[in-house]
Design a protein around this motif. Structure first.
Motif, PDB file in Angstrom:
ATOM      1  N   MET A 159       0.969  -1.201  -0.223  1.00 36.16           N
ATOM      2  CA  MET A 159       0.058   0.033  -0.025  1.00 36.16           C
ATOM      3  C   MET A 159       0.917   1.261   0.107  1.00 36.16           C
ATOM      4  N   THR A 160       0.667   2.136  -0.809  1.00 39.05           N
ATOM      5  CA  THR A 160       1.556   3.348  -1.064  1.00 39.05           C
ATOM      6  C   THR A 160       0.645   4.706  -0.844  1.00 39.05           C
ATOM      7  N   LEU A 161      -0.431   4.896  -1.171  1.00 45.71           N
ATOM      8  CA  LEU A 161      -1.206   6.167  -1.322  1.00 45.71           C
ATOM      9  C   LEU A 161      -1.425   6.513   0.150  1.00 45.71           C
ATOM     10  N   ASP A 162      -1.953   5.689   0.864  1.00 49.74           N
ATOM     11  CA  ASP A 162      -2.169   6.220   2.305  1.00 49.74           C
ATOM     12  C   ASP A 162      -0.966   6.915   3.089  1.00 49.74           C
ATOM     13  N   GLN A 163       0.334   6.673   2.581  1.00 48.26           N
ATOM     14  CA  GLN A 163       1.212   7.283   3.102  1.00 48.26           C
ATOM     15  C   GLN A 163       1.487   8.572   3.110  1.00 48.26           C
ATOM     16  N   TYR A 164       0.845   9.253   1.914  1.00 51.64           N
ATOM     17  CA  TYR A 164       0.355  10.602   1.350  1.00 51.64           C
ATOM     18  C   TYR A 164      -0.510  11.312   1.667  1.00 51.64           C
ATOM     19  N   ARG A 165      -1.456  10.874   2.748  1.00 50.98           N
ATOM     20  CA  ARG A 165      -2.652  11.265   3.193  1.00 50.98           C
ATOM     21  C   ARG A 165      -2.534  12.852   3.571  1.00 50.98           C
ATOM     22  N   SER A 166      -1.154  13.017   4.297  1.00 46.85           N
ATOM     23  CA  SER A 166      -1.096  14.395   4.827  1.00 46.85           C
ATOM     24  C   SER A 166      -0.885  15.373   3.427  1.00 46.85           C
ATOM     25  N   VAL A 167      -0.291  15.059   2.507  1.00 48.29           N
ATOM     26  CA  VAL A 167      -0.568  15.792   1.441  1.00 48.29           C
ATOM     27  C   VAL A 167      -1.603  16.099   0.636  1.00 48.29           C
ATOM     28  N   SER A 168      -2.420  15.052   0.485  1.00 48.21           N
ATOM     29  CA  SER A 168      -3.847  15.211  -0.001  1.00 48.21           C
ATOM     30  C   SER A 168      -4.670  16.311   0.983  1.00 48.21           C
ATOM     31  N   ASP A 169      -4.456  16.022   2.323  1.00 45.75           N
ATOM     32  CA  ASP A 169      -5.344  17.091   3.281  1.00 45.75           C
ATOM     33  C   ASP A 169      -4.738  18.282   3.012  1.00 45.75           C
ATOM     34  N   LEU A 207      -3.648  19.694   0.164  1.00 45.45           N
ATOM     35  CA  LEU A 207      -4.450  20.203  -0.982  1.00 45.45           C
ATOM     36  C   LEU A 207      -5.691  20.393  -1.008  1.00 45.45           C
ATOM     37  N   LEU A 208      -6.366  19.650  -0.163  1.00 38.65           N
ATOM     38  CA  LEU A 208      -7.950  19.794  -0.028  1.00 38.65           C
ATOM     39  C   LEU A 208      -8.397  20.776   0.995  1.00 38.65           C
ATOM     40  N   THR A 209      -7.310  21.234   1.713  1.00 41.82           N
ATOM     41  CA  THR A 209      -7.920  22.246   2.899  1.00 41.82           C
ATOM     42  C   THR A 209      -8.776  23.474   2.265  1.00 41.82           C
ATOM     43  N   PRO A 210      -8.354  24.192   0.894  1.00 39.89           N
ATOM     44  CA  PRO A 210      -9.342  25.133   0.633  1.00 39.89           C
ATOM     45  C   PRO A 210     -10.482  24.748   0.257  1.00 39.89           C
ATOM     46  N   VAL A 211     -10.813  23.393  -0.417  1.00 35.61           N
ATOM     47  CA  VAL A 211     -11.993  22.724  -0.756  1.00 35.61           C
ATOM     48  C   VAL A 211     -12.836  22.475   0.408  1.00 35.61           C
ATOM     49  N   VAL A 212     -12.107  22.290   1.674  1.00 33.42           N
ATOM     50  CA  VAL A 212     -12.726  21.879   2.778  1.00 33.42           C
ATOM     51  C   VAL A 212     -13.638  23.181   3.621  1.00 33.42           C
ATOM     52  N   ASP A 271     -15.044  14.090   3.104  1.00 31.94           N
ATOM     53  CA  ASP A 271     -16.146  14.045   4.233  1.00 31.94           C
ATOM     54  C   ASP A 271     -15.282  14.088   5.621  1.00 31.94           C
ATOM     55  N   GLY A 272     -14.261  13.139   5.768  1.00 32.48           N
ATOM     56  CA  GLY A 272     -13.610  13.157   6.995  1.00 32.48           C
ATOM     57  C   GLY A 272     -12.938  14.223   7.368  1.00 32.48           C
ATOM     58  N   MET A 273     -12.484  14.992   6.389  1.00 31.82           N
ATOM     59  CA  MET A 273     -11.705  16.296   6.639  1.00 31.82           C
ATOM     60  C   MET A 273     -12.622  17.220   7.232  1.00 31.82           C
ATOM     61  N   VAL A 274     -13.805  17.295   6.550  1.00 27.48           N
ATOM     62  CA  VAL A 274     -14.920  18.421   7.180  1.00 27.48           C
ATOM     63  C   VAL A 274     -15.463  17.935   8.672  1.00 27.48           C
ATOM     64  N   ALA A 275     -15.716  16.581   8.540  1.00 24.51           N
ATOM     65  CA  ALA A 275     -16.029  16.062   9.991  1.00 24.51           C
ATOM     66  C   ALA A 275     -15.085  16.582  11.123  1.00 24.51           C
ATOM     67  N   ARG A 276     -13.850  16.479  10.799  1.00 30.15           N
ATOM     68  CA  ARG A 276     -12.954  16.766  11.902  1.00 30.15           C
ATOM     69  C   ARG A 276     -12.846  18.251  12.073  1.00 30.15           C
ATOM     70  N   GLN A 277     -12.782  18.911  11.083  1.00 27.16           N
ATOM     71  CA  GLN A 277     -12.856  20.404  11.043  1.00 27.16           C
ATOM     72  C   GLN A 277     -14.132  20.968  11.750  1.00 27.16           C
ATOM     73  N   THR A 278     -14.989  20.417  11.555  1.00 29.60           N
ATOM     74  CA  THR A 278     -16.203  20.988  12.129  1.00 29.60           C
ATOM     75  C   THR A 278     -16.531  20.139  13.570  1.00 29.60           C
ATOM     76  N   GLU A 279     -15.866  19.159  13.911  1.00 25.95           N
ATOM     77  CA  GLU A 279     -15.827  18.526  15.099  1.00 25.95           C
ATOM     78  C   GLU A 279     -17.255  17.724  15.169  1.00 25.95           C
ATOM     79  N   THR A 280     -17.528  17.175  13.881  1.00 24.94           N
ATOM     80  CA  THR A 280     -18.776  16.465  14.034  1.00 24.94           C
ATOM     81  C   THR A 280     -18.388  15.062  13.612  1.00 24.94           C
ATOM     82  N   ASP A 281     -17.328  14.591  13.923  1.00 31.08           N
ATOM     83  CA  ASP A 281     -16.871  13.210  13.679  1.00 31.08           C
ATOM     84  C   ASP A 281     -17.588  12.340  14.845  1.00 31.08           C
TER      85      ASP A 281
END
Length: 202
Positions: free
Chosen positions: A1-11, A13-18, A73-83
């Motif tokens: 498995m490789t891509l999960d190692q780069y989750r911080s990078v995707s996070d 990049l997606l911060t503005p979208v969040v 969806d996970g990022m929005v849940a964490r940012q809004t503390e609704t996870d």
């Protein structure tokens, strides 16, 4: 498995979208519903596609959208503390249905239903072993050859290429070979996770 190692990078990049999603009032569950809709649309496109069809390219874009929404969806849940455990359950259930829709669509489009069954069962067992480890007191297991992020990337890239070629090997199209790959590798991944969990419990 490789891509999960780069989750911080995707996070990052997606911060503005969040931020935009939060301003629009989108909830994590709403995003999850849109994600499963994109998987269903991709599965339908794959089912209707012929070798060299642009429907494969459409499916590839929809798979990319599904993967991005699954992170969002996970990022929005964490940012809004609704996870919550309930939200986590919904996310995982919809992810499994998304996996089924994509693989069934690929199998339907190629007519390779026996290989499709092997691929679906392998993918579901991979996910099951990941969460079952948590159920017996371990951390959730994400290891192995191919995780979900890798799987979506492989499906997207391969079907994107399939839109421009009719290459085949031993009677199997490129997408048929993709199903063979998942039929083998997903079961290997499931067994890897089983072995890891069993060793951790000793």
């Amino acid at each position: 498995m490789t891509l999960d190692q780069y989750r911080s990078v995707s996070d990052r990049l997606l911060t503005p979208v969040v931020r935009v999603a939060i301003r629009l009032g989108l909830t994590p569950n709403a995003i999850s519903v849109v994600a499963i809709a994109t998987a269903g649309a991709a599965g339908a496109a794959y089912w209707l596609a012929d070798p060299g069809s642009m429907l494969y390219l459409l499916g590839a874009f929809l798979v990319l959208a599904n993967g991005l929404l699954d992170v969002l969806d996970g990022m929005v849940a964490r940012q809004t503390e609704t996870d919550s455990p309930g939200g986590d359950l919904i996310d995982h259930v919809l992810d499994r249905y998304a996996d089924i829709l994509l693989l069934v669509g690929l199998a339907g489009g190629t007519g390779e239903f026996a290989i499709g069954i092997a691929a679906v069962t392998g993918v579901l067992m991979t996910s099951y072993l990941g969460t079952q480890a948590q159920a017996v007191g371990l951390d959730r297991v994400y290891g192995g050859l191919v995780g979900r992020a890798d799987r979506l990337a492989i499906i997207g890239i391969t079907t994107g290429i399939a839109a421009f070629t009719t290459v085949s090997y031993r009677g199997l199209s490129l997408v048929g070979l993709l199903l063979v790959f998942f039929a083998v590798v997903s079961h290997v991944t499931a067994l890897q996770r089983f072995y890891y969990a069993l060793r951790a419990l000793e």
